[in-house]
Design a protein around this motif. Structure first.
Motif, PDB file in Angstrom:
ATOM      1  N   MET A  90       1.654  -3.882   2.656  1.00  0.00           N
ATOM      2  CA  MET A  90       3.101  -3.959   2.442  1.00  0.00           C
ATOM      3  C   MET A  90       3.548  -3.562   1.193  1.00  0.00           C
ATOM      4  SD  MET A  90       6.272  -4.507   3.524  1.00  0.00           S
ATOM      5  CE  MET A  90       7.390  -3.978   2.523  1.00  0.00           C
ATOM      6  N   LEU A  91       2.684  -4.086   0.280  1.00  0.00           N
ATOM      7  CA  LEU A  91       2.919  -3.804  -1.083  1.00  0.00           C
ATOM      8  C   LEU A  91       2.623  -2.316  -1.740  1.00  0.00           C
ATOM      9  CD1 LEU A  91       1.231  -7.056  -3.152  1.00  0.00           C
ATOM     10  CD2 LEU A  91       3.668  -6.582  -2.299  1.00  0.00           C
ATOM     11  N   ARG A  92       1.590  -1.884  -1.038  1.00  0.00           N
ATOM     12  CA  ARG A  92       1.187  -0.320  -1.082  1.00  0.00           C
ATOM     13  C   ARG A  92       2.386   0.400  -0.670  1.00  0.00           C
ATOM     14  NH1 ARG A  92      -4.999  -1.399   1.152  1.00  0.00           N
ATOM     15  NH2 ARG A  92      -5.872  -1.361  -0.787  1.00  0.00           N
ATOM     16  N   TYR A  93       3.263  -0.037   0.277  1.00  0.00           N
ATOM     17  CA  TYR A  93       4.288   0.769   1.018  1.00  0.00           C
ATOM     18  C   TYR A  93       5.556   0.620   0.120  1.00  0.00           C
ATOM     19  CZ  TYR A  93       8.243   1.726   4.207  1.00  0.00           C
ATOM     20  OH  TYR A  93       9.391   2.320   4.756  1.00  0.00           O
ATOM     21  N   ALA A  94       5.741  -0.411  -0.560  1.00  0.00           N
ATOM     22  CA  ALA A  94       6.859  -0.660  -1.529  1.00  0.00           C
ATOM     23  C   ALA A  94       6.465   0.311  -2.737  1.00  0.00           C
ATOM     24  CB  ALA A  94       6.885  -1.971  -1.898  1.00  0.00           C
ATOM     25  N   ALA A  95       5.202   0.238  -3.234  1.00  0.00           N
ATOM     26  CA  ALA A  95       4.743   0.853  -4.432  1.00  0.00           C
ATOM     27  C   ALA A  95       4.737   2.541  -4.142  1.00  0.00           C
ATOM     28  CB  ALA A  95       3.228   0.789  -4.640  1.00  0.00           C
ATOM     29  N   LYS A  96       4.751   2.889  -3.001  1.00  0.00           N
ATOM     30  CA  LYS A  96       4.623   4.449  -2.674  1.00  0.00           C
ATOM     31  C   LYS A  96       6.145   5.008  -2.768  1.00  0.00           C
ATOM     32  CE  LYS A  96       4.582   5.307   1.786  1.00  0.00           C
ATOM     33  NZ  LYS A  96       4.105   5.688   3.086  1.00  0.00           N
ATOM     34  N   ASN A  97       7.131   4.035  -2.831  1.00  0.00           N
ATOM     35  CA  ASN A  97       8.576   4.538  -3.235  1.00  0.00           C
ATOM     36  C   ASN A  97       9.017   4.421  -4.316  1.00  0.00           C
ATOM     37  OD1 ASN A  97       8.743   5.031  -0.164  1.00  0.00           O
ATOM     38  ND2 ASN A  97       9.477   2.855   0.366  1.00  0.00           N
ATOM     39  N   MET A 124       0.403  -1.854  -6.678  1.00  0.00           N
ATOM     40  CA  MET A 124      -1.009  -1.354  -6.118  1.00  0.00           C
ATOM     41  C   MET A 124      -2.297  -2.062  -6.908  1.00  0.00           C
ATOM     42  SD  MET A 124      -0.330   1.090  -4.382  1.00  0.00           S
ATOM     43  CE  MET A 124      -2.024   2.190  -4.001  1.00  0.00           C
ATOM     44  N   ARG A 125      -2.294  -2.737  -8.126  1.00  0.00           N
ATOM     45  CA  ARG A 125      -3.146  -3.750  -8.543  1.00  0.00           C
ATOM     46  C   ARG A 125      -2.935  -4.969  -7.750  1.00  0.00           C
ATOM     47  NH1 ARG A 125      -2.208  -2.613 -13.503  1.00  0.00           N
ATOM     48  NH2 ARG A 125      -0.788  -4.400 -13.749  1.00  0.00           N
ATOM     49  N   THR A 126      -2.022  -5.274  -7.365  1.00  0.00           N
ATOM     50  CA  THR A 126      -1.758  -6.688  -7.003  1.00  0.00           C
ATOM     51  C   THR A 126      -2.386  -6.492  -5.509  1.00  0.00           C
ATOM     52  OG1 THR A 126       0.079  -7.462  -8.308  1.00  0.00           O
ATOM     53  CG2 THR A 126      -0.379  -8.680  -6.116  1.00  0.00           C
ATOM     54  N   ALA A 127      -2.278  -5.370  -4.826  1.00  0.00           N
ATOM     55  CA  ALA A 127      -2.376  -5.143  -3.465  1.00  0.00           C
ATOM     56  C   ALA A 127      -4.123  -5.219  -3.579  1.00  0.00           C
ATOM     57  CB  ALA A 127      -2.242  -3.858  -2.966  1.00  0.00           C
ATOM     58  N   ARG A 135       3.858 -10.390  10.876  1.00  0.00           N
ATOM     59  CA  ARG A 135       5.000 -10.778   9.711  1.00  0.00           C
ATOM     60  C   ARG A 135       5.347  -9.719   8.790  1.00  0.00           C
ATOM     61  NH1 ARG A 135       5.803 -16.468   9.662  1.00  0.00           N
ATOM     62  NH2 ARG A 135       4.179 -17.451  10.551  1.00  0.00           N
ATOM     63  N   GLN A 136       4.396  -9.125   8.320  1.00  0.00           N
ATOM     64  CA  GLN A 136       4.747  -7.922   7.384  1.00  0.00           C
ATOM     65  C   GLN A 136       5.356  -6.879   8.068  1.00  0.00           C
ATOM     66  OE1 GLN A 136       1.763 -10.008   6.841  1.00  0.00           O
ATOM     67  NE2 GLN A 136       3.259 -11.053   5.357  1.00  0.00           N
ATOM     68  N   ALA A 137       4.781  -6.394   8.953  1.00  0.00           N
ATOM     69  CA  ALA A 137       5.136  -5.108   9.617  1.00  0.00           C
ATOM     70  C   ALA A 137       6.289  -5.196  10.203  1.00  0.00           C
ATOM     71  CB  ALA A 137       3.912  -4.703  10.765  1.00  0.00           C
ATOM     72  N   PRO A 184      -8.097  -7.552  14.540  1.00  0.00           N
ATOM     73  CA  PRO A 184      -6.577  -7.797  14.185  1.00  0.00           C
ATOM     74  C   PRO A 184      -5.910  -6.338  13.961  1.00  0.00           C
ATOM     75  CG  PRO A 184      -7.777  -8.047  12.206  1.00  0.00           C
ATOM     76  CD  PRO A 184      -8.811  -7.818  13.139  1.00  0.00           C
ATOM     77  N   PHE A 185      -4.507  -6.516  14.053  1.00  0.00           N
ATOM     78  CA  PHE A 185      -3.487  -5.290  13.923  1.00  0.00           C
ATOM     79  C   PHE A 185      -3.426  -5.454  12.313  1.00  0.00           C
ATOM     80  CE2 PHE A 185       0.952  -4.330  12.996  1.00  0.00           C
ATOM     81  CZ  PHE A 185       1.078  -3.007  13.084  1.00  0.00           C
ATOM     82  N   VAL A 186      -3.237  -4.361  11.536  1.00  0.00           N
ATOM     83  CA  VAL A 186      -2.952  -4.160  10.332  1.00  0.00           C
ATOM     84  C   VAL A 186      -1.953  -3.271  10.266  1.00  0.00           C
ATOM     85  CG1 VAL A 186      -3.925  -3.724   8.143  1.00  0.00           C
ATOM     86  CG2 VAL A 186      -5.293  -5.036   9.587  1.00  0.00           C
ATOM     87  N   MET A 187      -0.859  -3.438   9.600  1.00  0.00           N
ATOM     88  CA  MET A 187       0.176  -2.402   9.285  1.00  0.00           C
ATOM     89  C   MET A 187      -0.419  -1.392   8.524  1.00  0.00           C
ATOM     90  SD  MET A 187       3.003  -3.936   6.598  1.00  0.00           S
ATOM     91  CE  MET A 187       3.942  -2.393   6.504  1.00  0.00           C
ATOM     92  N   GLY A 188       0.323   0.085   8.848  1.00  0.00           N
ATOM     93  CA  GLY A 188      -0.036   1.012   7.898  1.00  0.00           C
ATOM     94  C   GLY A 188       0.931   1.086   6.850  1.00  0.00           C
ATOM     95  N   TRP A 189       0.695   2.092   6.011  1.00  0.00           N
ATOM     96  CA  TRP A 189       1.525   2.205   4.696  1.00  0.00           C
ATOM     97  C   TRP A 189       1.628   3.612   4.264  1.00  0.00           C
ATOM     98  CZ3 TRP A 189      -0.524   4.069  -0.269  1.00  0.00           C
ATOM     99  CH2 TRP A 189      -1.989   4.198  -0.288  1.00  0.00           C
TER     100      TRP A 189
END
Length: 338
Positions: free
Chosen positions: A119-126, A139-142, A254-256, A333-338
């Motif tokens: 989720m943080l990587r997705y936000a960072a991308k934008n 990206m570092r926090t991710a 939750r995140q996705a 587990p399911f993991v959301m993409g970014w």
């Protein structure tokens, strides 16, 4: 089609193959039963005819009840026949006493941690072009969040209070980093104090809690349809009235489903409105519920192809069932993409 009922004092009835919502003599909405997927009742003081309950049961339409104050899912009506899968439930209870229970608990926590990082990587991308410093920090926090995975996966044995506490500790460390980063990607004027669950008084936490309540109702139904007991969990300890397995599986989504939706909304000037008593108003609750349900119809990459999140959720519930029955060697587990 989803029917969301969020007004005090309305009555839901069945009329000639349709579900009708009335307030006094005013018809608020009417939906053909054949097109209806579910009913969400998000208010106190709602009347419901037995004909509606029977029609929904016969057609496989769940009726969900959400707390109007915080969105907590406190019940779901489904046909009694779909809860009778004794073989799966016996296997589910036995799994809590051997290594399968620990492996499931690790998977739920692992999926959540990986999705928080993504989720943080997705936000960072934008933000790579217009705010490179924030992009790099996210990206570092991710990456730092993922540091919790090796020790979490290294826990061995069976589920005990000690092993469960260890897993929850690693999940909590990752979560603290995640929510600190979220504070940097939502508008400052929300005045967000950080993540709060029960009793939250600020707008964004109330919106999150309400969104999780809507999602929880969908997770509960997926588990019931898979023949599982939504109250017998693994990562979350069992307590009377606590939907432990529902709380386990919701961690993967939750995140996705909720975080991505609400973070996107507030960054597009969606106004979270509170009533005079400090709780979310009807329009805000309805809009959040609609957006969460819309998000569940959007797609993510899963098992090699893009599939609706609603379908992925049901598949994950079935994978839990086949794993505890010994028909699946592992549970991923399911993991959301970014």
């Amino acid at each position: 089609m989803h029917l969301i009922v969020d007004q005090f004092g309305v009555f839901i009835s069945k009329h000639q193959g349709r579900i009708r919502v009335m307030k006094e003599k005013e018809r608020l909405s009417e939906v053909p039963i054949m097109h209806l997927e579910q009913i969400l009742i998000c208010s106190d003081g709602v009347g419901l005819s037995s004909d509606v309950v029977r029609a929904c049961a016969e057609e496989g339409i769940p009726i969900h009840f959400l707390n109007s104050a915080n969105g907590g899912d406190y019940g779901t009506f489904v046909h009694s026949g779909i809860t009778g899968m004794a073989l799966t439930r016996r296997a589910q209870l036995r799994a809590g006493d051997d290594e399968r229970g620990l492996r499931l608990a690790q998977a739920f926590a692992s999926g959540k941690i990986q999705s928080q990082a993504n989720m943080l990587r997705y936000a960072a991308k934008n933000r790579k072009e217009n705010d490179p410093d924030l992009h790099n920090d996210l990206m570092r926090t991710a990456t730092e969040i993922l540091d919790a995975l090796p020790p979490l996966r290294a826990v061995r044995g069976v589920l005990t209070d000690e092993t469960r506490a260890a897993l929850m500790g690693f999940e909590g460390m990752a979560g603290a980093r995640y929510w600190t980063a979220v504070a940097r990607i939502i508008p400052d004027d929300l005045g967000w104090p950080g993540r709060e669950t029960r009793g939250a008084r600020d707008r964004f936490n109330q919106a999150l809690n309400y969104g999780y309540g809507v999602l929880q109702s969908q997770v509960r139904t997926a588990l019931i349809l898979a023949g599982l007991d939504p109250n017998a969990g693994f990562l979350h300890a069992d307590r009377p009235g606590k939907p432990s397995l529902t709380l386990d599986l919701i961690e993967e989504f939750r995140q996705a489903v909720v975080d991505r939706t609400l973070i996107g909304l507030v960054n597009r000037q969606f106004e979270i409105v509170q009533r005079d008593d400090g709780l979310l108003d009807e329009d805000t609750r309805k809009r959040i519920a609609e957006k969460i349900l819309e998000r569940l119809n959007s797609t993510e990459l899963y098992e090699g192809k893009r599939q609706p999140l609603r379908h992925i959720l049901q598949c994950q519930a079935r994978h839990i069932a086949t794993f505890v029955r010994g028909e699946r060697p592992t549970y991923e587990p399911f993991v959301m993409g970014w």
